[in-house]
Enzyme design. Structure first.
Site, PDB file in Angstrom:
ATOM      1  CD  GLU A  21      -3.029  -1.066   0.207  1.00 51.94           C
ATOM      2  OE1 GLU A  21      -3.049  -0.094  -0.562  1.00 51.94           O
ATOM      3  OE2 GLU A  21      -3.848  -2.009   0.159  1.00 51.94           O
TER       4      GLU A  21
ATOM      5  NE  ARG B  39      -3.775   2.695  -0.816  1.00 47.71           N
ATOM      6  CZ  ARG B  39      -5.040   2.617  -0.428  1.00 47.71           C
ATOM      7  NH1 ARG B  39      -5.689   3.689  -0.071  1.00 47.71           N
ATOM      8  NH2 ARG B  39      -5.667   1.456  -0.368  1.00 47.71           N
TER       9      ARG B  39
ATOM     10  CG  ASP C 101      -6.248  -7.272  -7.415  1.00 44.03           C
ATOM     11  OD1 ASP C 101      -5.210  -7.607  -6.809  1.00 44.03           O
ATOM     12  OD2 ASP C 101      -6.997  -6.362  -7.001  1.00 44.03           O
TER      13      ASP C 101
HETATM   14  C1  DMJ Z   1      -6.258   0.489  -4.966  1.00 43.54           C
HETATM   15  O1  DMJ Z   1      -5.507   0.743  -3.859  1.00 43.54           O
HETATM   16  C2  DMJ Z   1      -5.478  -0.189  -6.031  1.00 43.54           C
HETATM   17  O2  DMJ Z   1      -6.107  -0.018  -7.261  1.00 43.54           O
HETATM   18  C3  DMJ Z   1      -5.256  -1.649  -5.775  1.00 43.54           C
HETATM   19  O3  DMJ Z   1      -4.603  -2.281  -6.829  1.00 43.54           O
HETATM   20  C4  DMJ Z   1      -6.582  -2.313  -5.562  1.00 43.54           C
HETATM   21  N1  DMJ Z   1      -7.333  -1.678  -4.554  1.00 43.54           N
HETATM   22  C5  DMJ Z   1      -7.473  -0.260  -4.549  1.00 43.54           C
HETATM   23  C6  DMJ Z   1      -8.662   0.277  -5.281  1.00 43.54           C
HETATM   24  O4  DMJ Z   1      -9.773  -0.469  -5.261  1.00 43.54           O
END
Ligand code: DMJ
Length: 685
Positions: free
Chosen positions: A315, A319, A448
């Site tokens: 994260e 981010r 994902d």
């Molecule tokens: C985001 O922090 C990123 O896109 C991550 O890959 C998946 N989750 C959240 C948004 O849904």
């Protein structure tokens, strides 16, 4: 004899002269006739002439009487139409989120949608000179007060009563004002939108019906606004949404991780100003210079990574590190690169594990990393979705250590047994370096962005790293073979999950990144059928919004496989929330860029409006909600995720922009948090 049925009947019936029964009427008619016979011819002619004259005058007067009558009835029709239209208009401003939800009187709402300030007493004017406003009906209805029933039934008394009449007029005038407010509506792509629809309240119970998108009252108003106004209004609407979100963050959470917009407070995760940093490049892209300058000032003066705080490697990388690197590229300001370097070096201890698969958490102040308390596993998506950022950091700093550690992870995963036709399990052990919890395969949570970053690393590096491409192509074949299905009722294509060889028709909203990624691959020369699948999946993600009562997607959807089932999308009670996630608008952005099909813009526009309608909080900010199936009470959760500003609004902005050079997809690759990083220039041959 046939007696006249009614005594006042002008009878031509001749009576039986032999009848002796008493009949007064007959007697009178007989004496009239006798008198007429007694008149001279001249007198009779005079009487007939007068009668004829009266008849002609009556006929001449008829059109004006009928005209007046028609005028009256037309206006009555008008009023009926007016009432119907008013029902069709989405409900007015009755804030329920924010203070109102806590039982406090609602504060005036700042409406970001089509005007600067919208409150219960003010209605935003649509922007731009050409926004059509529906024709305004006469506001005074008192001439037709009989619409409310006979005077005796009117609450305020008989209209002919001067006191009651005056009172009635006041009531009517107030209603006229109400009507004025309600009729300030604009038409946009066939939907009628109240000018201040952008305000947050969901409709009250008795307004529920009115919340359905109404048909335009006048076909002329169905002209797509985009044609009339150009795309600028949609761009401005996103900017307004951003400003509103930022206002809440600035007022109640400045420098903190996340805004809690309902309680007007904040939540901490890492204590690093998460929302502020995640938002930097969005502000830059949107041209919000003042906001950007304030935020940059905070980064310069306040942001310190020298903190005894545990952060999640993934994260923080996507981010914060991603946000700083992207801000550096967009602005050229070395402040951001210096901060990125500092953070990157503090994250490095996470890779000091027996397997070189990083731990999930690291204390950036102490330089100590660790797995979560309950396991020594890391999540697969987390360890394979930090590569774009670490590789770029190495390129910028000319320090290979960052790139080396993340490349090592990719190499290991590439070789690892336990994949299923390119599909990967969700966990990997930091001690052994092996997959764990094998047998479950998903493109949703925990896996994902592994797939996303295979393709994007390949693009970032100039399409030279064959292992990445091979893994990506194999995985997409695995997806097709094991996870793609169609619903029974509507033949919607979706991605399910595989659990120990059992197919589960469940799809996280997170999976909606896939249409965009597939389209990006096809744009970069990968098979055309990737694009076909992208088109189908995009439709499904759109339906995940469209089929919900709020027009917002649930966190997780289940799909019906039986044709006899009524609905394609089924939502379980635990999955009804919406966290303001970006994946669908992200994919819409890619799909529009590559196809130029404006329906993708329209779908994104619908989503923005529904965010405005159901998640916008008075006083500033947007909130995640608990129930996308309940437009009356969507259940505000009091949290604005940083990705709403970092990703969702950014992708919406880019979707509505027709400037293909604004972050061209041939020059930039977006990290999984929507932070654009440059595609590396090819090395000289
Ligand atoms: C985001 O922090 C990123 O896109 C991550 O890959 C998946 N989750 C959240 C948004 O849904």
């Amino acid at each position: 004899m046939y007696p006249p049925s009614r005594k006042d009947f002008i009878s031509l019936t001749l009576s039986d002269p032999h009848s002796h029964s008493y009949n007064n009427g007959k007697h009178r008619r007989q004496s009239c006739w006798r008198k007429w016979k007694q008149l001279s011819r001249l007198q009779r002619s005079l009487v007939l002439f007068l009668l004829a004259l009266l008849l002609i005058l009556g006929l001449l007067a008829y059109p004006s009487i009928t005209e007046q009558w028609r005028g009256l009835s037309d206006r009555e029709d008008w009023l009926e139409l007016d009432d119907r239209d008013l029902k069709a208009v989405p409900p007015g401003v009755k804030p329920v989120l924010g203070p109102a939800a806590a039982g406090k009187p609602p504060a005036p709402v700042v409406g970001p949608h089509l005007g600067p300030a919208v409150g219960p007493d003010s209605v935003a004017e649509p922007r731009g000179p050409n926004v059509p406003i529906l024709a305004k009906p006469p506001t005074k209805k008192k001439t037709f007060s009989n619409k409310r029933g006979p005077p005796s039934l009117q609450k305020d008394g008989n209209v002919s009563d001067p006191i009651g009449g005056e009172k009635q007029e006041v009531v009517e005038d107030e209603e006229g004002e109400e009507d004025d407010k309600e009729k300030k509506i604009v038409s946009w792509r066939g939907a009628i939108i109240e000018a201040d629809q952008a305000t947050e309240p969901p409709p009250s119970a008795n307004e529920k019906e009115a919340a359905a998108p109404p048909a335009p009252a006048n076909p002329a108003d169905a002209v797509p606004t985009e044609v009339v106004n150009g795309t600028i209004d949609r761009l401005e609407a996103v900017r307004d949404a951003f400003r509103h979100a930022w206002k809440g963050y600035k007022n109640y959470a400045w420098g903190q991780d996340e805004l809690k917009p309902i309680s007007k407070s904040f939540g901490q995760w890492f204590g690093l100003g998460l929302t502020l940093i995640d938002s930097l490049d969005t502000m830059w892209i949107m041209g919000l210079k003042e906001e950007f300058a304030e935020a940059k000032n905070w980064v310069e003066k306040e942001l310190s990574f020298d903190k005894n705080t545990d952060v999640n490697l993934f994260e923080t990388t996507i981010r914060i590190l991603g946000g700083l690197l992207s801000s550096y590229h967009l602005t050229g300001d070395r402040l951001f690169l210096e901060k990125a370097k500092d953070l990157g070096s503090r994250l490095m201890p996470a890779f000091k594990t027996p397997s070189k698969i990083p731990f999930s958490d690291v204390n950036i102040g102490k330089g100590i990393a660790h797995p979560p308390r309950w396991t020594s596993d890391s999540t697969l998506a987390e360890v394979t979705s930090i590569q774009l950022e670490f590789r770029e950091l190495s390129r910028l700093t000319q320090d290979p250590q960052y790139q080396e550690v993340v490349n090592e992870v990719m190499k290991m995963v590439h070789k690892l047994p336990g994949k299923h036709d390119g599909l990967v399990p969700m966990f990997i052990n930091t001690q052994s370096g092996q997959f764990t919890h094998k047998g479950v395969f998903t493109l949703g949570a925990r896996a994902d962005s592994y797939y996303e970053y295979l393709l994007k690393q390949w693009i970032q590096g100039g399409k030279t790293e064959d292992d990445l491409l091979e893994d990506y192509l194999q995985a997409m074949e695995g997806v097709r073979k094991h996870l793609v299905r169609q619903t029974g009722p509507g033949r919607l294509t979706f991605i399910g999950e595989l659990s120990h060889n059992r197919f589960n028709p469940k799809m996280d909203h997170l999976v909606c990144f896939l249409p965009g990624t597939l389209a990006l691959g096809a744009h970069n020369g990968l098979p055309g059928d990737h694009m076909d699948l992208a088109v189908q999946l995009m439709e499904t993600c759109h339906q995940m919004y469209k089929q919900m009562e709020t027009g917002l997607s649930p966190e997780i959807a289940h799909f019906s496989l039986q044709a006899s089932d009524g609905h394609d999308v089924i939502v379980k009670p635990a999955d009804r929330h919406n966290l303001l996630r970006p994946e669908t608008v992200e994919s819409l952005f890619y799909m529009y860029r590559f196809t130029k099909d404006t329906k993708y813009k329209d779908w994104g526009w619908d989503i923005l409006q529904n965010f405005n309608k159901y998640t916008k909080v008075s006083g500033g900010g947007y909130t995640s909600i608990s129930n996308v199936r309940d437009p009356v009470n969507p259940g505000p959760r009091d949290k604005m995720e940083s990705f709403f500003l970092g990703e969702t609004l950014k992708y919406l902005y880019l979707l509505f922009s027709d400037d293909m050079e604004l972050l061209s997809l041939d020059k930039y690759v977006f990290n999984t948090e929507a932070h654009p990083l440059p595609i590396w220039p090819s090395p000289p041959k």
